[in-house]
Design a protein around this motif. Sequence first.
Motif, PDB file in Angstrom:
ATOM      1  N   ALA A 462      20.260   8.654 -21.664  1.00  0.00           N
ATOM      2  CA  ALA A 462      20.872   7.388 -21.263  1.00  0.00           C
ATOM      3  C   ALA A 462      20.432   7.008 -19.857  1.00  0.00           C
ATOM      4  CB  ALA A 462      22.390   7.504 -21.320  1.00  0.00           C
ATOM      5  N   CYS A 463      20.622   5.720 -19.534  1.00  0.00           N
ATOM      6  CA  CYS A 463      20.294   5.241 -18.195  1.00  0.00           C
ATOM      7  C   CYS A 463      21.279   5.807 -17.176  1.00  0.00           C
ATOM      8  CB  CYS A 463      20.355   3.715 -18.175  1.00  0.00           C
ATOM      9  SG  CYS A 463      20.096   3.025 -16.528  1.00  0.00           S
ATOM     10  N   PRO A 464      20.788   6.247 -16.024  1.00  0.00           N
ATOM     11  CA  PRO A 464      21.715   6.748 -15.009  1.00  0.00           C
ATOM     12  C   PRO A 464      22.597   5.648 -14.408  1.00  0.00           C
ATOM     13  CG  PRO A 464      19.470   6.712 -14.161  1.00  0.00           C
ATOM     14  CD  PRO A 464      19.386   6.382 -15.619  1.00  0.00           C
ATOM     15  N   ASN A 465      22.198   4.383 -14.545  1.00  0.00           N
ATOM     16  CA  ASN A 465      22.960   3.292 -13.934  1.00  0.00           C
ATOM     17  C   ASN A 465      23.830   2.510 -14.907  1.00  0.00           C
ATOM     18  OD1 ASN A 465      21.254   3.877 -11.709  1.00  0.00           O
ATOM     19  ND2 ASN A 465      19.728   2.464 -12.557  1.00  0.00           N
ATOM     20  N   CYS A 466      23.495   2.603 -16.206  1.00  0.00           N
ATOM     21  CA  CYS A 466      24.162   1.765 -17.193  1.00  0.00           C
ATOM     22  C   CYS A 466      24.604   2.666 -18.351  1.00  0.00           C
ATOM     23  CB  CYS A 466      23.213   0.704 -17.757  1.00  0.00           C
ATOM     24  SG  CYS A 466      22.337  -0.233 -16.495  1.00  0.00           S
ATOM     25  N   SER A 467      25.698   2.326 -19.005  1.00  0.00           N
ATOM     26  CA  SER A 467      26.083   3.160 -20.148  1.00  0.00           C
ATOM     27  C   SER A 467      25.363   2.653 -21.388  1.00  0.00           C
ATOM     28  CB  SER A 467      27.589   3.148 -20.340  1.00  0.00           C
ATOM     29  OG  SER A 467      28.082   1.842 -20.303  1.00  0.00           O
ATOM     30  N   THR A 480      12.621   3.172 -20.653  1.00  0.00           N
ATOM     31  CA  THR A 480      13.130   2.140 -19.745  1.00  0.00           C
ATOM     32  C   THR A 480      14.488   1.634 -20.197  1.00  0.00           C
ATOM     33  OG1 THR A 480      12.069   0.361 -20.949  1.00  0.00           O
ATOM     34  CG2 THR A 480      10.840   1.251 -19.098  1.00  0.00           C
ATOM     35  N   CYS A 481      15.232   1.135 -19.214  1.00  0.00           N
ATOM     36  CA  CYS A 481      16.543   0.555 -19.484  1.00  0.00           C
ATOM     37  C   CYS A 481      16.380  -0.957 -19.599  1.00  0.00           C
ATOM     38  CB  CYS A 481      17.516   0.886 -18.352  1.00  0.00           C
ATOM     39  SG  CYS A 481      19.076  -0.001 -18.502  1.00  0.00           S
ATOM     40  N   HIS A 482      16.866  -1.543 -20.701  1.00  0.00           N
ATOM     41  CA  HIS A 482      16.705  -2.982 -20.911  1.00  0.00           C
ATOM     42  C   HIS A 482      17.731  -3.795 -20.124  1.00  0.00           C
ATOM     43  CE1 HIS A 482      14.153  -2.610 -24.822  1.00  0.00           C
ATOM     44  NE2 HIS A 482      13.592  -2.092 -23.765  1.00  0.00           N
ATOM     45  N   TYR A 483      18.666  -3.109 -19.464  1.00  0.00           N
ATOM     46  CA  TYR A 483      19.637  -3.849 -18.652  1.00  0.00           C
ATOM     47  C   TYR A 483      19.256  -3.895 -17.188  1.00  0.00           C
ATOM     48  CZ  TYR A 483      22.765  -4.767 -22.406  1.00  0.00           C
ATOM     49  OH  TYR A 483      23.284  -5.277 -23.553  1.00  0.00           O
ATOM     50  N   CYS A 484      18.812  -2.744 -16.627  1.00  0.00           N
ATOM     51  CA  CYS A 484      18.563  -2.736 -15.180  1.00  0.00           C
ATOM     52  C   CYS A 484      17.098  -2.490 -14.838  1.00  0.00           C
ATOM     53  CB  CYS A 484      19.437  -1.688 -14.500  1.00  0.00           C
ATOM     54  SG  CYS A 484      18.903   0.001 -14.799  1.00  0.00           S
ATOM     55  N   GLY A 485      16.283  -2.174 -15.832  1.00  0.00           N
ATOM     56  CA  GLY A 485      14.870  -1.976 -15.538  1.00  0.00           C
ATOM     57  C   GLY A 485      14.514  -0.565 -15.104  1.00  0.00           C
ATOM     58  N   HIS A 486      15.514   0.325 -15.000  1.00  0.00           N
ATOM     59  CA  HIS A 486      15.231   1.721 -14.639  1.00  0.00           C
ATOM     60  C   HIS A 486      14.165   2.300 -15.584  1.00  0.00           C
ATOM     61  CE1 HIS A 486      15.998   6.011 -13.842  1.00  0.00           C
ATOM     62  NE2 HIS A 486      15.943   6.142 -15.156  1.00  0.00           N
ATOM     63  N   ALA A 487      13.216   3.049 -15.018  1.00  0.00           N
ATOM     64  CA  ALA A 487      12.175   3.652 -15.848  1.00  0.00           C
ATOM     65  C   ALA A 487      11.985   5.106 -15.461  1.00  0.00           C
ATOM     66  CB  ALA A 487      10.862   2.890 -15.684  1.00  0.00           C
TER      67      ALA A 487
HETATM   68 ZN    ZN Z   1      20.096   0.672 -16.613  1.00  0.00          ZN
END
Ligand code: ZN
Length: 753
Positions: A462-467, A480-487
């Motif tokens: 999972a993304c470290p910033n978003c659930s 990649t995270c589709h909400y915050c762009g974390h990769a």
């Molecule tokens: Zn995220």
Amino acid sequence: MPNARSAVAVALPVPLYGTYTYRVEEKHATRVEPGSRVVVPVRGRRMVGVVTDAEPRLEEGRQYRAILEAPDEQPSLTAPLLATCQWIARHYAAPPGLVFRAALPSLLTGPGKPAPEPKSRRIANIANPLATLVERDAVFKRSPKQREVFELLESLGGRVPVEHLETQLGVSSSVMTSLVKRGFLSIEREATMRDAFGRRPRAPHVTLEPTPAQRAAIDALSAGEPGAVFLLHGVTGSGKTLVYIEVLRRLVIEQGRSAIVLVPEIALTPQTVDRFRAAFGNSVAVLHSALSDGERLDAWRAIRSGERRIVVGARSAVFAPLSNVGVIIVDEEHESSYKQGETPRYHARDVAVMRAKAEGGIAILGSATPSLESWSYAQRESYKLLSLPDRVGGGALPRVQVVDLRERNPATLADPYRRVFSEPLDRALRTTIERGEQAILLLNRRGFAAFVQCNACGDVVACPNCSISLTVHRTPERLTCHYCGHAEEIRVKCARCNGPTIKERGLGTQQVERLLIETLPSARVARMDVDTTSARWAHADILDRVARKEVDVLLGTQMIAKGLDFPNVTLVGVIDADVGLNLPDFRSGERAFQLMAQVAGRAGRGPKGGLVFIQTRVPGHHAVRAAVEHDYRSFVSKELMDREFPAYPPTVRLANVVFSGTEEAETMGAAERGATYLNKLIAKGRVEGVHVIGPAPCAIERIKSRWRWHVLLRARRSSELTRVLSYFSTHHSPEGGTANLRVVIDRDPVSLL
Ligand code: ZN
Ligand code: ADP
């Protein structure tokens, strides 16, 4: 003469609900009407505000500061537009100054000088597409690096900023140089291709004779009373665009009025925009997101002066500064992109209706799959329903066939291609390509795979910033995270149990593309999703290639389901209809139905007919069944019933109040205090029929490192909800400690996630 303009009330572009009173000196007195911009002093700085009241009540003995400048010769906002903005501020509980800022070009609301033009970027383009694997093998035999870069570019839509390639994707400039030398790549400056609509060849205008059904609609619309709202329900391919054009011809060209045409996204609907340009030439201004601030201001001035009388644009074009608006058209009115995602969170369809009324014009909402809201207004006859029940030219709607994914032969499932393409879809696809016809494939999930999961312990990365789980991408290789762009890098071992058994799950468009290219190497495949359309006009370029028949298979997310009209497309395949069908959101069924019905409507628009396959594990779902039968009415009647218990729009009106903060406990506390406040307000006040639901964590509990809780307000009557929100927004502030709390009011939300 009374000195009426000695003071004005001004709304400032700040997140505050009140207006501020300023003195007007003699020299400015003739230039401050409601709707005029004024420059005022705010804590030693200059700010541009909008006059909301030119005769405010003044307090005895109080000193008011004077406005500094009154730059408008005539008010920037016409009276009907000002009234529309004030309605938005009230209805959506938005600070009025922020509404005005959204309604005007940024160069008119900023205090500074006009912003400099952006520097032009270099864009790498594929100059010579290589169709087949065989060709590729030959050409890149001794240069695998070049092939890698070429295919990377291809997977990104054939057009990518050079800087992005070099700094983000680690492509070496020497490899690019070699590709340029060999003629496979070209590098262009983006400034030379900024305005695709200036650059696009103008399509010749062909005059079509309206069919009797179109004629009836045109007559009814042209005779609409001021303020009337029409719902034009026309099946896919019924010729709604021609109806719009003929109505514009009567109201704009013959009667000298002006008009706004809203489309969901300019980049996705170049064909529709081209048709308006072909019909009305230089009367048309196209407002799109790629305009620079300066170009936007130029367009605004040309519209304000009456030089352009037809404005085509997305959501914010509803604020175009036209005078004497005779008609506002909202094409594909069911699209959720008409809802603005930040303050002011207006729905352009509803704003269009209010503005048309304020202008004394009519509003036309058009769709093959109207929103439930508009449909129920039409049932209650506050909107007038007009129907185009048939395709033009006697064409039939395509036959839709369901493929039940549960009933497949297990033996075929070992083959990854066959897991994705059922036998009937595969067969139809091959025949379509053999015949030189085209196919559209829909999969509403981008990336390679939806998530990775450990086979041993079941842990999902999972993304470290978003659930939310991270999506697997292949070009470039990363999660990649589709909400915050974390990769981050793709893991080979599970972070929790260290097991080596990570599995990729949930099919994405990248994977389907790869399977297609491997299995049908001679097919020319184009992929259209967020990842392939990052460069400006990439959408239009892909669609133009399809129109020129340089593409056999167009594969994409919901982007490909919007209004495309390609007569050579005879096959549509929905790879997995279940994506999105079970989201925890009351509109998920409606969205899924609209998407299936719209994409199915891309097939069989020409004389060759068409065929549609829908692959699903829930063939009995009413959204799937209605899409198969092309039966919008049976879909809505079932769905409207489902929205009664528990009550959801259009049975009731909703507002979603979202609390977010960096600390979980404080965020929850703020939501609880907010709910208590709202409950007291309703108990104390004379407001009836408003219910507070929650607080509860949002379906996506955390986005960009902020925790999210929400309170839902449900009301039978719109006016009661407006009163509650107005009181709440102006009186309740969520004081918190370290959590950096925010409250967002989302009235008439399109999604509750
Ligand atoms: Zn995220
Ligand atoms: P919709 O938006 O309702 O799906 P379109 O407006 O895209 O349909 O029209 C579908 C196709 O039918 C277009 O190619 C259009 O040029 C064609 N068409 C529309 N009206 C007529 C007409 N009266 N005669 C011939 N062709 C028409």
